[in-house]
Scaffold this active site. Structure first.
Site, PDB file in Angstrom:
ATOM      1  N   GLY A 321      -1.490 -18.723   6.005  1.00  0.00           N
ATOM      2  CA  GLY A 321      -2.436 -19.747   5.546  1.00  0.00           C
ATOM      3  C   GLY A 321      -3.747 -19.122   5.111  1.00  0.00           C
ATOM      4  O   GLY A 321      -4.364 -19.533   4.131  1.00  0.00           O
ATOM      5  N   TRP A 324      -3.235 -17.459   1.793  1.00  0.00           N
ATOM      6  CA  TRP A 324      -3.156 -18.443   0.700  1.00  0.00           C
ATOM      7  C   TRP A 324      -4.516 -18.583   0.015  1.00  0.00           C
ATOM      8  O   TRP A 324      -4.589 -18.821  -1.184  1.00  0.00           O
ATOM      9  CB  TRP A 324      -2.713 -19.798   1.278  1.00  0.00           C
ATOM     10  CG  TRP A 324      -2.688 -20.919   0.280  1.00  0.00           C
ATOM     11  CD1 TRP A 324      -1.659 -21.246  -0.564  1.00  0.00           C
ATOM     12  CD2 TRP A 324      -3.725 -21.878   0.029  1.00  0.00           C
ATOM     13  NE1 TRP A 324      -2.002 -22.328  -1.324  1.00  0.00           N
ATOM     14  CE2 TRP A 324      -3.259 -22.736  -0.992  1.00  0.00           C
ATOM     15  CE3 TRP A 324      -4.998 -22.085   0.541  1.00  0.00           C
ATOM     16  CZ2 TRP A 324      -4.024 -23.798  -1.481  1.00  0.00           C
ATOM     17  CZ3 TRP A 324      -5.754 -23.132   0.060  1.00  0.00           C
ATOM     18  CH2 TRP A 324      -5.272 -23.973  -0.944  1.00  0.00           C
ATOM     19  N   HIS A 325      -5.590 -18.410   0.787  1.00  0.00           N
ATOM     20  CA  HIS A 325      -6.919 -18.596   0.215  1.00  0.00           C
ATOM     21  C   HIS A 325      -7.341 -17.444  -0.675  1.00  0.00           C
ATOM     22  O   HIS A 325      -8.242 -17.588  -1.493  1.00  0.00           O
ATOM     23  CB  HIS A 325      -7.960 -18.780   1.337  1.00  0.00           C
ATOM     24  CG  HIS A 325      -7.825 -20.088   2.039  1.00  0.00           C
ATOM     25  ND1 HIS A 325      -6.960 -20.291   3.081  1.00  0.00           N
ATOM     26  CD2 HIS A 325      -8.441 -21.283   1.837  1.00  0.00           C
ATOM     27  CE1 HIS A 325      -7.048 -21.545   3.503  1.00  0.00           C
ATOM     28  NE2 HIS A 325      -7.938 -22.173   2.763  1.00  0.00           N
ATOM     29  N   GLY A 326      -6.747 -16.298  -0.512  1.00  0.00           N
ATOM     30  CA  GLY A 326      -7.135 -15.196  -1.379  1.00  0.00           C
ATOM     31  C   GLY A 326      -6.621 -13.870  -0.883  1.00  0.00           C
ATOM     32  O   GLY A 326      -6.234 -13.731   0.291  1.00  0.00           O
ATOM     33  N   PHE A 475      -9.282 -20.830  -5.141  1.00  0.00           N
ATOM     34  CA  PHE A 475      -8.033 -20.660  -4.398  1.00  0.00           C
ATOM     35  C   PHE A 475      -6.866 -21.226  -5.168  1.00  0.00           C
ATOM     36  O   PHE A 475      -5.748 -21.061  -4.835  1.00  0.00           O
ATOM     37  CB  PHE A 475      -8.139 -21.309  -3.029  1.00  0.00           C
ATOM     38  CG  PHE A 475      -9.358 -20.835  -2.266  1.00  0.00           C
ATOM     39  CD1 PHE A 475      -9.748 -19.497  -2.345  1.00  0.00           C
ATOM     40  CD2 PHE A 475     -10.110 -21.689  -1.509  1.00  0.00           C
ATOM     41  CE1 PHE A 475     -10.869 -19.048  -1.666  1.00  0.00           C
ATOM     42  CE2 PHE A 475     -11.226 -21.254  -0.819  1.00  0.00           C
ATOM     43  CZ  PHE A 475     -11.607 -19.934  -0.902  1.00  0.00           C
TER      44      PHE A 475
END
Lengths: 475, 352
Positions: A321, A324-326, A475
């Site tokens: 998770g 997923w943001h970067g 994102f």
């Protein structure tokens, strides 16, 4: 095209008119909605509309083939193939540069030479959001929770402009039926929509921008130049900034969709009133949380299995998770901190259960203390989320111990008030605003128009000239 | 479904569920209306807002890039703003800006990343020299925590990319008081949008820097506003830009500070890169023509041709952001090292 801009206001007035004018002609409504959504997305870079089309095609073909086949193995391979193709696109654009640099450096240290090509593609806006939606669609069809949609319906589902660039991550089962059915043109919940849009704009344009420029950005740029008190308020300020930024976007998106007759799920529920990390993830970016739960955590085994297996599942889910943001170690650490915190909470609950101990007696003070602790832990993790590098994050945290006794000119009255107000409002029930909106909706139209214009004026006057992109656009 | 420790148990899927009201309290009902009425409300509210905010909207249009969009917007907003000025409708906003202290640069409004390292006991106001001239600032060869070097870092978004890393590096020495004053999307071509000479004058008066580090220009390849407009790429544009750059550099050194001007790195887009080469050449020429100005080529640090990666001591570093324009914090650190080295080498400043 950013939401709080004149460009978007004009675009939305045109889109609103076209979509409601075509409401009685479903096919034309879908074509127009798709065209408008692609125009909206192409405003950043028209080339990436092709990427959106490609992901739609992959999801469509995959879902069709899964649905058509009766052989479980064939169905499974189509599902795996489709998801892999979608993740492959996401991986190429988002992670290949990060991966290449780290592999290359390891290879060099082992004297293996240049093993991978060093490339860094331009990151398309919102790719993480629509890729996750496409994946959820394919998996839902695989699990027979969803019938495959018509290609046009699927394309509208993935591209519908209010949610396109920063969510909420809407499920097929939530949006596809609303795309198929005709919306009631005489019954718009417009006052609720206006409230959401103006509230979102205020959060983003006024509060997020102010706190960001007044304390967060300067301190994170150069922690060594600031006092411990400034660093502390910058960390709390970032918690407020990212909440107002992201929930502000979500409010606007939900309000816009509502004006178009579409209901989105909520994405935030006063996250800083959470009394545990588990509670925080029920309230923060809810649509991502449930995606991770349903498409990652449960397939990994969820709460079933030994303590170690559950801990592993939680850690994998939260670290991915974070990723997923970067593509950055800072996001991995952010996810790891949240995962680790939740594992500790899970083990404590299990231990209490195993010992036959009752749940702790709820009291106001105990709850307040839990809320305080949960918020501080979330803020600690936010340091890594916001920092430009791991060393930048440690410089921030180190400054908390070494920077006392210096002047703190950035901790101004308005900075303290802004941060305190946003945190305090989350602890209160949100009924007052709803009652006010309900009453406003029954006033004369001229009054409503005047109030709307003045609120807009207040927002644009208090906000900076030129609005920075939403944090979650990246994102 | 099993109860999970990490996420939601029940996800609200209907917006109205968020409005659930306790049973003992009557639920407030909201009026619902047809879409045509809602369109009317939206259009009227936006129109009224445009009237109330016409002066700002016109200003925003004026400072936007030259082109059809700007022309059309001004054709609409000029008469509207003139009318509202006559009717004194804009007074509300003027009062609000005055209340917020926004009376500085056009869009800067003092909203800069102004942060400092250790403070000097006082920023001494430079005494006026004979005939009102300001004497040169004595450069500190051995700054200390008690008598830190005063550095001013200015620039556009690329300047901020460098400035953040540089300010942090300078602050970490404990002997430099570094102030960062940056504004995105600015440069020397459009003072109507952001007036850098005015901003710099203010900074010089307030900070009395001994060293100024500047990096800007990526937004400058655009026409000079007329009338008549001076199109980018013409001889007249180059002449004008050289004079503006030179004049700005002279201003930076006018109170005796030394100026380190950092050139722009190559860009991913070949068309933009060609334009940046023009700007770099003019800035370098201007810097070389003045005493007290050092020019630092970013291409020597980040590569003569565009690459997102640079190899340093056998390690690959990602120095450019995916937009092909900006510089990552790691790239900023490399560039900051080059600036610190020049401060040591050319200016003779010893930093720990």
């Amino acid at each position: 095209m950013l939401f709080p801009t004149t460009d978007f206001a004009i675009f939305f007035l045109v889109a609103f008119t076209i979509m409601w004018a075509l409401n009685s002609k479903p096919a034309l409504w879908k074509i127009a909605t798709l065209g408008l959504s692609y125009f909206f997305y192409g405003w950043w870079d028209p080339r990436f509309v092709l990427l959106l089309v490609a992901e739609t095609a992959i999801a469509h073909v995959g879902a069709r083939m899964i649905h058509r086949s009766t052989d479980a193995r064939v169905r499974k391979w189509w599902m795996i193939g489709s998801v892999a193709a979608l993740l492959g696109i996401l991986g190429y654009f988002k992670y290949v540069g990060f991966f290449a640099v780290n592999v290359d450096n390891v290879a060099r240290s082992l004297h293996l030479g240049n093993l991978v090509p060093l490339i860094q593609p331009t990151l398309p806006v919102a790719i993480s959001f629509f890729t996750f939606m496409a994946i959820s669609y394919v998996i839902d069809v695989y699990h027979r929770q969803l019938e495959p949609a018509l290609p046009l319906d699927l394309a509208v589902y993935l591209a519908f402009f209010p949610h396109l660039v920063a969510g909420p991550i809407v499920r097929g089962s939530e949006l596809l039926p609303q795309i198929r059915q005709r919306r009631d043109p005489n019954n718009l919940d417009y006052s609720r929509a206006f409230q959401l849009i103006l509230r979102g704009m205020f959060k983003k344009v006024v509060i997020s921008s102010y706190v960001g420029t007044a304390i967060v950005d300067p301190v994170f740029i150069s922690p060594h130049s600031h006092s411990a008190l400034e660093v502390l308020f910058a960390i709390w300020g970032y918690a407020v900034q990212i909440y107002c930024d992201f929930s502000g976007y979500t409010d606007i998106a939900i309000g816009l969709a509502l004006l178009l007759g579409i209901k989105f799920p909520i994405n935030f529920d006063a996250p800083y009133s959470a009394d545990s990390l588990q509670d925080f993830w029920r309230r923060w970016h809810i649509t991502l949380s449930r995606w991770l739960r349903d498409y990652l955590y449960i397939p990994l085994g969820g709460n079933r299995g030994s303590k170690a297996e559950v801990a592993r599942n939680i850690m994998i889910t939260m670290v991915l998770g974070g990723l997923w943001h970067g593509a950055n170690w800072t996001f991995l650490i952010w996810g790891g901190l949240h995962g680790g915190g939740q594992v500790v909470g899970h083990l404590r609950r299990e231990r209490r259960k195993a010992a036959g101990l009752p749940e702790p007696t709820p009291s106001r003070w105990r709850h307040a203390w839990s809320v305080f602790l949960a918020f501080q832990f979330v803020c600690l993790a936010w340091v890594f989320f916001r920092a430009t590098s791991v060393s930048n994050a440690f410089a921030m945290l180190g400054r908390l111990f070494t920077g006392w006794g210096m002047p703190s000119p950035l901790v101004t009255f308005w900075v303290v008030v802004s941060i305190a107000a946003v945190l305090a409002i989350q602890q209160l029930p949100q009924r007052l605003g709803d009652r006010f909106v309900a009453q406003m909706s029954h006033t004369r139209l001229l009054v409503q128009i005047g109030v709307g214009a003045v609120v807009l004026l207040v927002i644009t006057t208090l906000g900076p000239t030129g609005v920075a992109p939403f944090i979650y656009y990246r994102f | 479904m099993e109860r999970l420790s990490i996420t939601v148990d029940v996800v609200t899927t209907e917006l109205d569920e968020a409005d659930a009201t306790p049973a003992h309290r009557p639920r407030p009902t909201r009026a619902h209306r047809p879409w045509t009425t809602v369109l009317g409300i939206m259009a009227a509210a936006l129109a009224l807002w445009m009237v109330l905010d016409a002066t700002t909207l016109r200003h925003n249009a004026q400072v936007s890039p030259v082109g059809t969009r700007r022309t059309v917007a001004l054709a609409f907003l000029n008469p509207l703003a003139s009318t509202t000025s006559v009717l004194q409708i804009a007074d509300f906003e003027k009062a609000a800006n005055a209340l917020l202290g926004r009376d500085g640069n056009v869009i800067g409004n003092g909203q800069t990343f102004a942060v400092s390292g250790p403070k000097s006991k006082a920023h001494p106001k430079a005494p006026a020299g004979p005939h009102g001239t300001t004497p040169p600032v004595n450069l500190l060869a051995h700054p200390t925590a008690a008598a830190p070097l005063r550095a001013l870092l200015i620039g556009d978004s690329l300047g901020l990319d460098l400035g953040g890393s540089l300010q942090n590096a300078l602050a970490a020495t404990g002997v430099v008081s570094a102030t960062l004053d940056g504004k995105e999307s600015t440069g020397l071509t459009r003072p109507d949008y952001f007036n850098w000479p005015q901003e710099l004058s203010g900074d010089l008066s307030n900070q009395h820097p001994e060293v100024v580090v500047a990096m800007m220009g990526a937004n400058d390849p655009q026409d000079f506003l007329g009338p008549p407009d001076v199109p980018f790429g013409t001889e007249a544009w180059s002449t004008e830009y050289f004079h503006r750059a030179r004049s700005f550099m002279r201003l930076a050194t006018s109170q005796g500070a030394r100026l380190l001007w950092v050139g722009l790195p190559p860009m991913q887009d070949p068309v933009l890169n060609q334009k940046i080469e023009v700007v770099n050449a003019l800035q370098r020429k201007a810097a070389k023509s003045l005493h007290g100005v050092e020019y630092i080529s970013a291409t020597k640090v980040l590569g003569a041709t565009y690459s997102p990666f640079t190899t340093v001591n056998g390690q690959v570093i990602n120095t450019r952001t995916p937009d092909g324009i900006h510089i990552t914090p790691q790239g900023g650190s490399l560039l900051a090292n080059a600036v610190v080295a020049r401060m040591h080498g050319a200016l003779g400043i010893n930093l720990p």
